[in-house]
Structures are given as structure tokens and as C-alpha cells.
Design an enzyme around this catalytic site. Structure first.
Site, PDB file in Angstrom:
ATOM      1  CG  HIS A 107      -2.037  -1.014   1.101  1.00 24.62           C
ATOM      2  ND1 HIS A 107      -2.777  -1.405   2.189  1.00 24.62           N
ATOM      3  CD2 HIS A 107      -2.490  -1.746   0.059  1.00 24.62           C
ATOM      4  CE1 HIS A 107      -3.653  -2.329   1.806  1.00 24.62           C
ATOM      5  NE2 HIS A 107      -3.509  -2.552   0.525  1.00 24.62           N
ATOM      6  CB  THR A 174      -4.646  -7.489   8.600  1.00 22.92           C
ATOM      7  OG1 THR A 174      -5.433  -6.857   7.607  1.00 22.92           O
ATOM      8  CG2 THR A 174      -4.490  -8.962   8.287  1.00 22.92           C
ATOM      9  CB  ALA A 217       1.636  -8.497  17.123  1.00 22.87           C
TER      10      ALA A 217
HETATM   11  P1  OAD Z   1      -7.620  -2.513  10.614  1.00 26.25           P
HETATM   12  O1  OAD Z   1      -7.678  -1.341  11.498  1.00 26.25           O
HETATM   13  O2  OAD Z   1      -8.772  -2.782   9.718  1.00 26.25           O
HETATM   14  O3  OAD Z   1      -7.426  -3.856  11.497  1.00 26.25           O
HETATM   15  C1  OAD Z   1      -6.444  -3.893  12.488  1.00 26.25           C
HETATM   16  C2  OAD Z   1      -6.441  -5.292  13.089  1.00 26.25           C
HETATM   17  O4  OAD Z   1      -5.391  -5.358  14.035  1.00 26.25           O
HETATM   18  C3  OAD Z   1      -7.739  -5.677  13.808  1.00 26.25           C
HETATM   19  O5  OAD Z   1      -8.181  -6.926  13.305  1.00 26.25           O
HETATM   20  C4  OAD Z   1      -7.300  -5.840  15.276  1.00 26.25           C
HETATM   21  O6  OAD Z   1      -7.932  -6.942  15.897  1.00 26.25           O
HETATM   22  C5  OAD Z   1      -5.810  -6.113  15.137  1.00 26.25           C
HETATM   23  N1  OAD Z   1      -5.016  -5.671  16.284  1.00 26.25           N
HETATM   24  C6  OAD Z   1      -5.244  -4.617  17.118  1.00 26.25           C
HETATM   25  N2  OAD Z   1      -4.265  -4.555  18.076  1.00 26.25           N
HETATM   26  C7  OAD Z   1      -3.408  -5.590  17.823  1.00 26.25           C
HETATM   27  C8  OAD Z   1      -2.206  -6.075  18.440  1.00 26.25           C
HETATM   28  N3  OAD Z   1      -1.718  -5.480  19.517  1.00 26.25           N
HETATM   29  N4  OAD Z   1      -1.595  -7.161  17.919  1.00 26.25           N
HETATM   30  C9  OAD Z   1      -2.116  -7.792  16.825  1.00 26.25           C
HETATM   31  N5  OAD Z   1      -3.240  -7.376  16.173  1.00 26.25           N
HETATM   32  C10 OAD Z   1      -3.877  -6.302  16.684  1.00 26.25           C
HETATM   33  O7  OAD Z   1      -6.249  -2.414   9.791  1.00 26.25           O
HETATM   34  P2  OAD Z   1      -5.761  -3.248   8.502  1.00 26.25           P
HETATM   35  O8  OAD Z   1      -6.425  -4.568   8.438  1.00 26.25           O
HETATM   36  O9  OAD Z   1      -4.303  -3.218   8.460  1.00 26.25           O
HETATM   37  O10 OAD Z   1      -5.426   0.546   3.429  1.00 26.25           O
HETATM   38  O11 OAD Z   1      -6.360  -2.323   7.312  1.00 26.25           O
HETATM   39  C11 OAD Z   1      -6.167  -2.744   6.001  1.00 26.25           C
HETATM   40  C12 OAD Z   1      -6.071  -1.522   5.108  1.00 26.25           C
HETATM   41  O12 OAD Z   1      -7.232  -0.693   5.324  1.00 26.25           O
HETATM   42  C13 OAD Z   1      -4.906  -0.610   5.398  1.00 26.25           C
HETATM   43  O13 OAD Z   1      -3.711  -1.010   4.833  1.00 26.25           O
HETATM   44  C14 OAD Z   1      -5.411   0.703   4.833  1.00 26.25           C
HETATM   45  C15 OAD Z   1      -6.795   0.664   5.443  1.00 26.25           C
HETATM   46  O14 OAD Z   1      -7.715   1.480   4.847  1.00 26.25           O
HETATM   47  C16 OAD Z   1      -5.426   1.602   2.618  1.00 26.25           C
HETATM   48  O15 OAD Z   1      -5.484   2.726   3.032  1.00 26.25           O
HETATM   49  C17 OAD Z   1      -5.401   1.280   1.179  1.00 26.25           C
END
Ligand code: OAD
Length: 225
Positions: A107, A174, A217
């Protein structure tokens, strides 16, 4: 056949470094609307707002430090060498600052920008909160080197090649709500790859994982090393 590990990370791997996720409580998309700061249309409408948003994120990421999860992945890479591949949806540089070399930012990167005409990314740590940056060569606008919604992610051909070669897929932090990244686990499973998820809550695509390890994590990754 030698083990080959494909790792996919999301915002959750940087959460314990103090960087907000997108959709959790206090997530970025609670404070900002995607269509205000993360689409080509938002950029057309209000490039000043877009640059204030990414300047804020640059500041936060520069102030953050890699955590035990980033370091655990860097030591997995040292152990496995070229049999290790790290694809991240994150635009921060905490994987690299923890010592990871084989990282692909699908990204884009917070610390790169590009001219909207010349289109060649260059390293950029500057903040643009008052004046918009222009290209020194053609005077066109400079934009963040970030993949916005509706734009094609980077390195997809290479990513799918590595998914095919992998024997294990480890997905960390994620929500499984953004494609094509959220579809990697299904692709991997179809070619017999063992799939594992690490995070404090089940992702939307939980049914595609062979194993789900619930926890943060920094709790779980060092144990996996
Ligand atoms: P999200 O905010 O959608 O999800 C974050 C995830 O991290 C959730 O499932 C939480 O359960 C998990 N989480 C929170 N704290 C954590 C920890 N301490 N250890 C492990 N996991 C934890 O973020 P992404 O899935 O990364 O894209 O979002 C995907 C994409 O959406 C991003 O790259 C961005 C966003 O819009 C673009 O902008 C194109």
C-alpha cells in the site's frame, strides 16, 4: 520440500508502537472519512487536507519505535533467509527499523512521495501542512506515495508468485476487510499452504485459517520465533 514462510502484516502489528489502527476503537477511520483523505477524488478535491493527514501520520511514525513483534519477524527473516517473505499493508517503516530487509509495502510508504506527472517515487520526510509541494522538474503537484482506495496495490505479481511458493502463511494484525490482501489466505489455502492468524480478535476472513492464535502480536510472535 524446505519450508517457505510468507508473512502478511496489517496495522495491528504497529498498534503496540502507538500507531492507531484503522477500524478499531480510536482507529484512523473514526477520525477521518476515507473519502476525505484516502481516494484519488479526495486528492482532487482537497490536496491540502490530504497532505495535512499524511504529514500527521509521518510525524507519528517518525516518533514511534518498532516493538517485539517487528523484532521477532526480523529474526525469523535472519533464520530463514530467502525462504522468508514479508508483505505489509502498513506504510510505516517499523519493519525496516527492526532489521527486516525482505519487506514489500503493497500500500505504499509514508516516507516516499511522487510527482503526479513524472510518477517516480522519491524518499521524502518533509511535512506539508502549510504549502503544497511541487515538482522541481515539471512544477506539477507532489502527492504521497500511498495506494488509495480504487488504486492498484504494488508488487501484486511478485506477491502472488511468493504465495504460490510458500508452504506456510502467517497473517498478523489485519481485520481481513480490505482486498486483495484479505484474499491472500484463500489463495494460499487453495494451494495447500498452512494458514495461521495472530491477533486479539477474529478477522472477518477467519474461516479461511487453519489456526487462529488469539493474543497481541508482541505476546505471540516472539514465542513463534
Ligand atoms: P484494521 O484497522 O482494519 O485492522 C487492524 C487489526 O489489528 C484488527 O483486526 C485488530 O484486531 C488487530 N489488532 C489490534 N491490536 C493488535 C495487536 N496489539 N496485535 C495484533 N493485532 C492487533 O487495519 P488493517 O487490516 O491493516 O489501506 O487495514 C487494512 C487496510 O485498510 C490498510 O492497509 C489501509 C486501510 O484502509 C489503505 O489505506 C489502502
Amino acid at each position: 520440500m524446505a519450508e517457505r514462510l510468507f508473512v502478511l502484516t496489517g496495522a495491528g502489528v504497529s498498534a503496540e508502537s502507538g500507531l492507531p489502527t484503522f477500524r478499531g476503537s480510536g482507529g484512523l477511520w473514526n477520525g477521518y472519512r476515507v473519502d476525505q483523505v484516502a481516494t484519488p477524488e479526495a486528492w482532487e478535491d482537497d490536496p491540502e487536507l490530504v497532505w495535512r493527514f499524511y504529514s500527521m501520520r509521518r510525524r507519528d511514525a517518525l516518533a514511534a519505535q518498532p516493538n517485539a513483534a517487528h523484532f521477532a519477524l526480523a529474526s525469523m527473516e535472519r533464520a530463514l533467509g530467502e525462504r522468508f517473505y514479508l508483505c505489509t499493508q502498513n506504510v510505516d517503516d517499523l519493519h525496516e527499523r527492526a532489521g527486516s530487509d525482505r519487506v514489500r509495502h503493497m500500500h505504499g510508504s509514508l516516507f516516499a512521495s511522487r510527482c503526479v506527472v513524472c510518477n517516480r517515487p522519491f524518499a521524502d520526510l518533509a511535512f506539508y501542512e502549510t504549502a503544497l509541494p511541487h515538482c522541481g522538474k515539471c512544477d506539477a503537484l507532489i502527492r504521497p506515495h500511498i495506494v488509495w482506495f480504487g488504486e492498484m496495490p504494488l508488487y501484486l505479481d511478485e506477491i502472488y508468485r511468493e504465495l504460490e511458493l510458500a508452504t506456510r502463511l502467517l497473517v498478523v494484525g489485519t481485520s481481513g476487510s480490505v482486498y486483495p490482501a484479505a484474499g491472500f489466505v484463500k489463495t494460499a489455502r487453495q494451494s495447500g499452504v498452512r494458514t495461521v492468524y495472530v491477533g486479539p480478535e477474529e478477522p472477518l476472513n477467519v474461516s479461511a485459517f487453519d489456526e487462529v492464535m488469539l493474543g497481541t502480536a508482541t505476546e505471540i510472535l516472539p514465542r513463534l520465533v
